[in-house]
Design a protein around this motif. Structure first.
Motif, PDB file in Angstrom:
ATOM      1  N   UNK A 130     -10.784 -37.050  -3.085  1.00 18.22           N
ATOM      2  CA  UNK A 130     -11.484 -35.933  -2.455  1.00 18.22           C
ATOM      3  C   UNK A 130     -10.614 -34.693  -2.275  1.00 18.22           C
ATOM      4  N   UNK A 131      -9.489 -34.668  -2.975  1.00 16.49           N
ATOM      5  CA  UNK A 131      -8.625 -33.497  -2.877  1.00 16.49           C
ATOM      6  C   UNK A 131      -8.010 -33.228  -4.246  1.00 16.49           C
ATOM      7  N   UNK A 132      -8.136 -31.986  -4.675  1.00 15.59           N
ATOM      8  CA  UNK A 132      -7.694 -31.662  -6.034  1.00 15.59           C
ATOM      9  C   UNK A 132      -6.191 -31.684  -6.238  1.00 15.59           C
ATOM     10  N   UNK A 218     -13.480 -25.241  -1.084  1.00 14.36           N
ATOM     11  CA  UNK A 218     -12.249 -24.657  -0.550  1.00 14.36           C
ATOM     12  C   UNK A 218     -11.511 -25.708   0.278  1.00 14.36           C
ATOM     13  N   UNK A 219     -10.385 -26.151  -0.171  1.00 18.95           N
ATOM     14  CA  UNK A 219      -9.707 -27.226   0.567  1.00 18.95           C
ATOM     15  C   UNK A 219      -8.256 -26.887   0.856  1.00 18.95           C
ATOM     16  N   UNK A 220      -7.907 -25.637   0.735  1.00 18.22           N
ATOM     17  CA  UNK A 220      -6.535 -25.265   1.070  1.00 18.22           C
ATOM     18  C   UNK A 220      -5.503 -25.706   0.045  1.00 18.22           C
ATOM     19  N   UNK A 247      -5.223  -9.197  -4.957  1.00 18.28           N
ATOM     20  CA  UNK A 247      -6.290 -10.173  -4.731  1.00 18.28           C
ATOM     21  C   UNK A 247      -5.983 -11.111  -3.567  1.00 18.28           C
ATOM     22  N   UNK A 248      -4.885 -10.840  -2.893  1.00 24.74           N
ATOM     23  CA  UNK A 248      -4.547 -11.593  -1.674  1.00 24.74           C
ATOM     24  C   UNK A 248      -4.574 -13.101  -1.898  1.00 24.74           C
ATOM     25  N   UNK A 249      -3.874 -13.517  -2.933  1.00 26.44           N
ATOM     26  CA  UNK A 249      -3.914 -14.943  -3.297  1.00 26.44           C
ATOM     27  C   UNK A 249      -3.036 -15.760  -2.352  1.00 26.44           C
ATOM     28  N   UNK A 250      -3.595 -16.104  -1.216  1.00 22.92           N
ATOM     29  CA  UNK A 250      -2.781 -16.851  -0.247  1.00 22.92           C
ATOM     30  C   UNK A 250      -2.715 -18.340  -0.585  1.00 22.92           C
ATOM     31  N   UNK A 376       2.839 -22.125   4.091  1.00 27.07           N
ATOM     32  CA  UNK A 376       1.593 -22.895   4.144  1.00 27.07           C
ATOM     33  C   UNK A 376       0.595 -22.250   5.098  1.00 27.07           C
ATOM     34  N   UNK A 377       1.126 -21.682   6.167  1.00 29.13           N
ATOM     35  CA  UNK A 377       0.232 -21.150   7.205  1.00 29.13           C
ATOM     36  C   UNK A 377      -0.193 -19.719   6.947  1.00 29.13           C
TER      37      UNK A 377
END
Ligand SMILES: Cc1ncc(C[n+]2csc(CCOP(=O)(O)OP(=O)(O)O)c2C)c(N)n1
Ligand SMILES: [Mg+2]
Length: 889
Positions: A130-132, A218-220, A247-250, A376-377
């Protein structure tokens, strides 16, 4: 005026301001101080002060000592794990080079070990149900460190470790990350400097695209990309950072290992690479985290009340920092601290060993952890971590901080001993010579810890998914309209045919949403602007303005759910988007179907190395070389007229390429490509040229599909009388039409019977020919096999003439498979130039007249027509025999 040049006219006032600031920081925190400063600067600017933005901060850690998030890990265990990883990484290179000369790198990973270790222990999540999973771009030549860790975990055997860089007999390990060679391990080929950073940015953006289009959740998930400081000199490394910022790719983290050295010497001996990169990235809108100094410096900074230590650090250049670390504590005391008596005093109670222990940020797991945790944050911006390290860390005299260290692949026993002592690993003296691998025993706290950490993060990394659920590809009948004749007077180009195919595909209920059209600012060139409105141009923020052409049916529509990637004038970026989409089956478990269409001249020629990496990565998708052909793109001239992209495509082993003429050929090729890549999941990709010349398209000859795909089929049989001399005419792309016209001249004017073959792929014919030739060589006592081209021509008489809109070499590559008869290749060698198609085809000698003359000459050489007939034809067609060869003018 620069800061240093402004004299301090009132030191007391200065001090009062500084004290005030100090007090704010102490009582209200740094954030409040920043707010106040920004207010002051803003106010000053509004009142006319010229205060340009300064993109660099002081040469110290971005995260202050008191504000670091602490690692929850067991530091002693992690230290031991890291020591073993370091040792094994060194051992595998040294061992491989004891008996072979296969090379390898020790110094780079030695500088980066902590940067990887902290990531593996605490941050990088593996894909699970369940997580890519996070995507980690490993710096190419740090691969030994990644193998060393996988070995400790039991993922690789000692035999594999010992076969580092020895892959031919199996059970070997690739020198660098290669999904082609280690398909269940490596995800991203990175060792061609610059491609990793570039591709990582577009992977992050494509992840965002899939999310915005609600194809993934969207899973962070994050993309982490590791690179060297020297690598940042590649234009590709920095070339797309503004896109990531804009594009603010965080979901993107760059980790730049600033060991201050590249291959030959210092990266920025005369300045500071970290400061330079900081300003580049900050200017581009990134969150910059500098990890320059390790924890042992913290107490010194705390005592540096006058800022003298900071001043000294600021004034030192990277060349000096490198030299310091190639010496010892006494040298550093004398040459670094010794410059100012106060600094000597600052370290007076420290021994030389203590001074030597003053570590760099990238070697301090706590500082690295804090930086990663902050990355990460962080939201709203991509993050770059600039970590200062030492190249060859731990190698001592064998290379630490030395200019030669990059290529050091052997280490003498005494250096190995120093290495052992430095990292305190249990290798007895008598075994040092052997450089044995170290392992933690089953049940040991270290192995248990490593496994537990990875289990908590979802499993092992690196790991690559090889297959996804197949797609249901539409049958050929979906393109029925293109299989029929276009009709009397209804002309179109293969580009238009392609746009129709694409339109059919995006409307397909089952697979339509997986199609990704990609263009680098050329949609209008290819007649694709109708798709703007229909599919929308992807933009994470949607459309914040009323487009100029809003009133029109096909207006320029940007949309958060837009399907088209319109990359602007950026072929490298567009190709990187294509790669992200073409590897989505692996990175996301969702096969996407990218069609990247571009000016064929700006394809392989421009971004050839990315195309090579795409092959390595097992990309699956379509590249469309638009406005292709040296003479077909008339008018545009030398820089635009492509006569060689097919030859470049042929250099990539798993790139299948076609130069079709007719709409039905294109439909057959695209449909079968979809079947191979998305249904059968073959690791191939397609390069297809499409042209902008309009002409009528016939109906597909019955049963031609299989031969179209093999590269050649009989389009029309010669019509001349019995006993007439015969020729076999081969043509591809638009030049096939000149071949057809040539056949008519030959039949009508010279009574020659010409069979016409449409060659959809000289490249595929050659591959098949070589394959068969090889098989025959290795099976001498078995009935020989025939290649497809031999099969086609075996019962057909006469010399073979082949003509294309590409260099002669393109058609000439099948010569070996036409044994025992004349073969003549016409092509477009030389620089293109502007003119009409007709003039260009005359100039490059690929028009119907040259086809005819070449055929007659081949027949004359076989004494089937007199040489005088050839001479007469040359006169008749107005060809000047003394015309210079087009390659020379
Ligand atoms: C495009 C390209 N050019 C040259 C090389 C050869 N090369 C491999 S590593 C290296 C030096 C790398 O220096 P840096 O990026 O600072 O990495 P470090 O080893 O210092 O971590 C060079 C020139 C390459 N791999 N790719
Ligand atoms: Mg470097």
């Amino acid at each position: 005026m620069e800061m240093q040049e402004i004299p301090d006219v009132d030191p007391q006032e200065t001090q009062e301001w500084l004290d005030a600031l100090d007090s704010v920081i102490r009582h209200e925190g740094a954030e409040r101080a920043q707010y106040l400063l920004e207010q002051l600067v803003e106010k000053a600017r509004r009142n006319g002060a010229y205060l340009p933005f300064s993109a660099t901060t002081a040469y110290c850690n971005t995260i202050l000592a008191g504000q670091e998030e602490r690692s929850p890990g067991d530091h002693e265990i992690e230290d031991r794990i890291r020591a073993y990883v370091r040792w094994n990484a060194m051992a595998m290179v040294v061992r491989a080079n004891k008996h072979t000369n296969v090379g390898g790198h020790i110094a780079s990973f030695a500088s980066a070990a902590t940067l990887y270790d902290v990531g593996y222990n605490h941050f990088w999540r593996a894909p699970s149900d369940n997580f890519g999973g996070d995507m980690v771009f490993v710096q190419g030549h740090s691969a030994p460190g990644v193998y060393a860790r996988a070995f400790l975990l039991g993922r690789l055997s000692q035999e594999q470790m010992d076969n580092f860089r020895q892959e031919v007999d199996g059970k070997g390990l690739s020198s660098y990350p290669h999904p082609w060679l280690m398909p269940d391990f490596w995800q991203f080929p990175t060792v061609s400097m610059g491609l990793g950073p570039l591709m990582a940015i577009y992977q992050a953006r494509f992840m965002r695209y899939l999310r915005d289009r609600e194809i993934i959740q969207p899973r962070g998930r994050k993309v982490w990309a590791f690179m060297g400081d020297g690598e940042m000199d590649e234009p590709e490394s920095l070339g797309a950072i503004s896109l990531a910022g804009r594009e603010k790719l965080d979901n993107l983290v760059f980790v730049i290992n600033c060991n201050l050295q590249r291959l030959d010497g210092p990266v920025r001996g005369n300045s500071k690479i970290i400061q330079e990169l900081e300003s580049n990235f900050r200017g581009a809108g990134w969150n910059v985290i500098k990890v320059i100094w390790g924890g042992y410096w913290d107490t010194l900074f705390a005592r540096d009340t006058k800022g003298l230590l900071m001043k000294r650090l600021e004034e030192c250049v990277d060349g000096e920092f490198q030299t310091f670390k190639s010496k010892d504590g006494a040298y550093v005391r004398k040459h670094f601290f010794g410059k100012y008596p106060e600094l000597l005093e600052l370290v007076s109670t420290m021994s030389d060993d203590d001074i030597w222990r003053l570590n760099r940020g990238g070697h301090d797991p706590h500082k690295v952890y804090a930086a990663y945790a902050a990355a990460m944050k962080h939201s709203g911006q991509p993050t770059v971590i600039l970590a200062k390290t030492i190249k060859g860390y731990g190698m001592g005299e064998a290379g630490e901080s030395q200019n030669i260290t990059h290529q050091q692949k052997k280490m003498g026993t005494s250096s190995i001993k120093t290495f052992r002592d430095r990292f305190n690993v249990p290798v007895p003296d008598e075994q040092l010579e052997d450089v044995p691998y170290l392992k933690f025993e089953e049940g040991s706290p270290e192995l248990t810890y490593m496994r537990e950490r990875r289990a908590a993060l979802g499993g092992y990394l690196p790991a690559r998914r090889q297959k996804a659920a197949p797609l249901e590809v539409p049958p050929l009948s979906a393109f029925d309209a293109l299989l029929k004749a276009s009709g009397e007077g209804r002309e179109m180009s293969t580009t238009m045919a392609f746009v129709r195919i694409l339109t059919t595909l995006v409307r397909d209920k089952k697979i339509g949403k997986f199609v990704v059209p990609i263009v680098p600012d050329e949609s209008r060139t290819f007649g694709m602007e109708g798709m703007f409105r229909q599919l929308g141009i992807y933009s994470h923020v949607g459309q914040l303005y009323t487009p100029q052409d809003a009133e029109q049916l096909m207006f320029y529509k940007e949309d958060k759910k837009g399907q088209i990637l319109e990359e602007g004038i950026n072929e490298a970026g567009a190709m990187s988007s294509w790669i992200a989409a073409a590897t989505s089956y692996s990175t996301h478990g969702i096969p996407m179907i990218p069609f990247y269409i571009y000016y064929s001249m700006f394809g392989f020629q421009r971004i050839g190395d990315l195309a090579w990496a795409a092959g390595d990565m097992r990309a699956r998708g379509f590249l469309l070389g638009g406005t292709a052909g040296r003479t077909t793109l008339n008018g545009e001239g030398l820089q635009h007229e492509d006569g060689h992209s097919h030859l470049q495509a042929a250099t990539i082993p798993n790139c299948i390429s076609y130069d079709p003429t007719y709409a039905y050929e294109l439909a057959v090729i695209v449909q079968d490509g979809m079947r191979r890549m998305y249904q059968d999941q073959e690791d191939v990709y397609y390069y297809i040229t499409v042209m902008n010349e309009n002409y009528e398209h016939p109906a597909m000859p019955a049963g031609a599909e299989a031969s179209i795909l093999k590269g050649m089929y009989l389009l029309r049989e010669g019509k001349a009388k019995k006993g007439a001399p015969k020729v076999q005419l081969l043509g591809s792309g638009t030049i096939l039409r000149e071949v057809i016209a040539g056949a008519e001249l030959l039949e009508k004017e010279y009574g020659v019977s010409a069979d016409i073959w449409s060659v959809t792929s000289f490249n595929e014919l050659r591959r098949n020919g070589l394959d068969v030739q090889r098989w025959n060589m290795l099976h001498p006592e078995q009935p020989p096999r025939l290649s497809h081209i031999e099969e086609c021509l075996k019962d057909r008489d006469g010399p073979v003439i082949a003509a294309t809109d590409y260099m002669k070499l393109f058609a000439d590559q099948v010569r070996a498979f036409i044994p025992g008869r004349k073969f003549f290749a016409l092509g477009t060698d030389g620089f293109g130039r502007s003119d009409t198609r007709e003039k260009l085809r005359g100039f490059f000698e690929v028009n119907r007249h040259y086809v005819t003359v070449a055929a007659l000459k081949s027949l004359a050489d076989e004494e089937l027509v007199p040489q005088s007939t050839v001479a007469a034809a040359i006169v008749k067609y107005g060809i000047d025999p003394e015309k210079p060869n087009p390659t020379t003018v």
